[in-house]
Design an enzyme around this catalytic site. Sequence first.
Site, mmCIF file in Angstrom:
data_model
loop_
_atom_site.group_PDB
_atom_site.id
_atom_site.type_symbol
_atom_site.label_atom_id
_atom_site.label_comp_id
_atom_site.label_asym_id
_atom_site.label_seq_id
_atom_site.Cartn_x
_atom_site.Cartn_y
_atom_site.Cartn_z
ATOM 1 N N GLU B 87 0.840 -1.200 0.000
ATOM 2 C CA GLU B 87 0.000 0.000 0.000
ATOM 3 C C GLU B 87 0.875 1.249 0.000
ATOM 4 O OE1 GLU B 87 0.320 2.096 3.213
ATOM 5 O OE2 GLU B 87 -1.615 1.365 3.976
ATOM 6 N N CYS B 119 -3.249 -4.289 4.056
ATOM 7 C CA CYS B 119 -2.196 -5.159 4.585
ATOM 8 C C CYS B 119 -2.309 -6.615 4.161
ATOM 9 C CB CYS B 119 -2.175 -5.081 6.109
ATOM 10 S SG CYS B 119 -1.876 -3.428 6.696
ATOM 11 N N HIS B 242 -2.187 -11.243 11.506
ATOM 12 C CA HIS B 242 -1.772 -9.892 11.157
ATOM 13 C C HIS B 242 -1.588 -9.119 12.461
ATOM 14 C CE1 HIS B 242 -1.169 -6.120 9.287
ATOM 15 N NE2 HIS B 242 -2.260 -5.588 9.790
#
Lengths: 132, 356
Positions: B87, B119, B242
């Site tokens: 990103e 992400c 994550h």
Amino acid sequence: MKRSLPLLWRRINERYNLVGSICQTCNTPYFPSRKICPKCRRKGKLISQKMPNEGKIFTFTQVHAAPAGFEHETPYFMAIIQLKNDVKVLAQLVDSPVEKVKIGANAKMVFRKIYEDNHEGAIAYGYKFKIV
Amino acid sequence: MENSYKSKTGIIGYGASIPHMRIKVEEIARVWGKDGLRASSGLGIKEKAVACIDEDSATFAVESSRIAIESSGIDPSKIGAIYVGSESKPYAVKPTASIVVDAVSATPHMTAADFEFACKAGTAAIQTCMGMVASKMIEYGLAVGSDTAQGKPSDALEYSAGGGAAAYIIGPAEQSIAIINDTYSFTTDTPDFWRRQHAEFPEHAGRFTAEPAYFRHVISAAKGLLEKTGTTVEDYDYAVFHQPNGKFPLRAAKILGFPESKISQGLLTPMIGNTYSAASMIGLASVLDVAKPGSRILCVSYGSGAGSDAFSITVTDKILEKNRRPLESVMTLAKKDVEYIDYAIYAKHRRKIKSL
Ligand SMILES: [Zn+2]
């Protein structure tokens, strides 16, 4: 500062992967690549060849007054790296603490930004070295 | 539907790249007049990895890809697809993947593209490569997650946004150091975090980023995968989630019933910050650094916007073969030769000073 895009593009292989040349007649490697082998002249036969990505510091200097485009990186080290095939390459040293920058220190190629034409231009990437 | 992709593909090689500069969360808090210890313990982050002025998501993608190819032992000319998830692309228009193609000496006779899904773009790239390898459209694929995330000065994100990358060579299961048994995703339209075109820094929805965003998607993807594969939490030796901060993955583990001992090896954010697209992929790399043949790993990414990709992975005995793991482990990269910088140097390297 605006730089030549065709030149940037032509040097991608050289800058990304240390691609030089080697003379098939006398086995001498060259970086940057050459069109004629100075040893063999007309008998020479040059083909493209990737240089080893590791070597030793042959000599170095610390830069305090940098050329345009590198002002924000001072002070930094420029070094001549003697590659494993004895070819010498001039490169910036990065991520290397002052106490580790010594003649004979082992250095390895890393991939970094070399320069960019302000915020809107093309970015040139390529080799720098780091002490390992 | 025939699940012909199941257990057909796996990880052939992997690599991670983490910059050497660190800034402590306490130092960022000092500048903005906040309580440093509180900021640090609130986020579960001590320090974050910072990209130098000459590093970006393309340089990290290249560095991690070179290591992945080296550990895979494959000839880079056999890579049929390269996908880079990020990103924080150096160019808004011009692919990072094409830079990687040339920098790893791959053949131009292949397909490549950049992926975008906050992400989780890197894990989406892994899934794409799985499908292409399983269908024999390509022999090997290279999937990369790379970011040099930025947070607005003084914004909550500035304390956590780090930099780094991880790269995976995906290929046939029989050559793999770890077989990907199956994958499962969960995706909804959830505006928890975004960056509009031409905006320099992302915006986020504060507290809204937790329950309806991160936890809903991570837990749904993890549970969906367990159900689909007929496995339970007890079947897994490691779990990687994550990790936007040091706290969320711990809570996700607790909700699912994973003890902390199964997630600590894959939890890097407390040391290097949130590496966005690279976060779960660096965590997985750290687990592969130590996992034994037969070890089972659950890995769940999360991308704002929002979605999660979950993977069930089984390590094979090929992981014990010579040179199949990178020379330097992720934990070594996270700790070795780090240089601590203050906020002023940080502002220069991250170009937070207007004239840069
Ligand atoms: Zn010659």
